[in-house]
Scaffold this active site. Structure first.
Site, PDB file in Angstrom:
ATOM      1  N   GLN A 107       0.836  -1.204   0.000  1.00 18.66           N
ATOM      2  CA  GLN A 107       0.000   0.000   0.000  1.00 18.66           C
ATOM      3  C   GLN A 107       0.869   1.252   0.000  1.00 18.66           C
ATOM      4  OE1 GLN A 107      -3.353  -0.690   3.131  1.00 18.66           O
ATOM      5  NE2 GLN A 107      -1.738  -2.154   3.535  1.00 18.66           N
ATOM      6  N   ASN A 108       2.176   1.050   0.129  1.00 10.80           N
ATOM      7  CA  ASN A 108       3.060   2.204   0.267  1.00 10.80           C
ATOM      8  C   ASN A 108       3.337   2.864  -1.081  1.00 10.80           C
ATOM      9  OD1 ASN A 108       3.075   1.552   2.899  1.00 10.80           O
ATOM     10  ND2 ASN A 108       5.130   0.693   2.925  1.00 10.80           N
ATOM     11  N   HIS A 125      -1.503   1.318  -4.430  1.00 11.66           N
ATOM     12  CA  HIS A 125      -1.884   2.727  -4.252  1.00 11.66           C
ATOM     13  C   HIS A 125      -1.025   3.690  -5.059  1.00 11.66           C
ATOM     14  CE1 HIS A 125      -4.012   1.776  -0.161  1.00 11.66           C
ATOM     15  NE2 HIS A 125      -4.693   1.378  -1.213  1.00 11.66           N
TER      16      HIS A 125
END
Ligand code: NAD
Ligand code: ZN
Length: 272
Positions: A107-108, A125
């Site tokens: 998600q980073n 993301h």
């Protein structure tokens, strides 16, 4: 790293693991100096922005007040531009080297996994170093001193942060970050890869590390793996929604626990 001991039962469970999926969130980059959202010391603790960060990082605010969106994003990207991968990132890259099949769902948006050498990465993301003009649609990047990717037409993070405003394209349009903001859809191609690599045939081992596991597409691969009888591990000093059903919840920092897991997996694959 050396003094961290995995439970003996986990050592046994790791035997025979050939395929591995890893799911990461902001917590894995905390030891590189990048603030998380939630958890101790997260951006939510910020007395000014507090839990309004989600509002600032929404599609709605980007349209109404892009400077505000960018100021919130600079808290992550501004730390990322000076950050280096830590032992947790390095251990994940090492696990990829030893596994027959490997996928990393992150998600980073900080780019640290690729800097550490991870290859099969689904950055669900997006990437905070990429921007797209909201008017003409042209893409651009921030200079990245970590990789040496620098060019005059690229944007300078420090200068943009000092200005405290949304960066602009030569056409005059506001740039948006190439990240999924709250209230936006996930990219279809990355969702398709997530299904193919994590859900359709779950890996022998799935590890969730440094995420508060707020999103269904983060919880689901863990649930699917657990119900298919695969080994599931969570690494997080604090409990989350997935703590109750994983086989092992290791309440430790990513930089402590991941090198121990990587070492255990490497020991049983001496040919690598
Ligand atoms: P989160 O901030 O919601 O949760 C972070 C989690 O990490 C917490 O549960 C915390 O207990 C845990 N944690 C803190 N330090 C840790 C450590 N050393 N080792 C292991 N765990 C640790 O993060 P999230 O679940 O990723 O969701 C936040 C959203 O914010 C994501 O969508 C992400 O895109 C974005 N974000 C990204 C970055 C980044 O790119 N580095 C930073 C902040 C936020
Ligand atoms: Zn433009």
């Amino acid at each position: 790293m050396g003094d961290f001991e995995l439970p003996q039962s986990l050592h046994l469970a790791l035997r025979g693991v050939r395929s591995v999926g890893v799911i990461t969130g902001a917590g894995i980059s905390a030891e590189s100096g990048i603030p998380t959202y939630r958890g101790k010391g997260g951006i939510y603790d910020d007395p000014q922005e507090g839990d309004r960060t989600i509002e600032a990082l929404s599609a709605h605010t980007l349209a109404a007040d892009p400077d505000r969106t960018w100021r919130a994003l600079f808290q992550i990207a501004g730390a990322a531009v000076a950050a280096l991968p830590n032992e947790g990132h390095a251990a994940i890259a090492k696990i990829e080297d030893t596994a027959d099949r490997f996928v990393l769902l992150t998600q980073n948006v900080d780019g640290l996994h690729r800097l550490a050498g991870s290859r099969n990465v689904i950055d669900i993301h997006g990437d905070a170093f990429e921007v797209i003009c909201t008017v003409c649609g042209k893409a651009n990047q921030f200079n990245d001193p970590r990789t040496g990717a620098m060019a005059p037409q690229r944007l300078d993070m420090q200068a943009c942060m000092a200005a405290g405003k949304a960066p602009r394209c030569p056409c005059g349009g506001v740039y948006r970050p190439a990240v999924v903001l709250f209230g936006e859809m996930l990219p279809e191609d990355k969702i398709a890869r997530l299904y193919a690599e994590l859900l359709d045939s779950p890996p022998d081992l799935v590890i969730s590390v440094g995420t508060s596991a707020m999103f269904p597409y983060i919880v689901q691969p863990m649930l699917v793996a657990a119900s298919a009888g695969k080994l599931t591990i969570e690494i997080n000093p604090e409990p989350t929604e997935i703590s109750d059903f994983v086989a092992f919840h290791i309440k430790a920092k990513a930089g402590q626990a991941l090198p121990a897991i990587a070492a255990a997996l490497t020991d049983q694959h001496p040919e690598h």
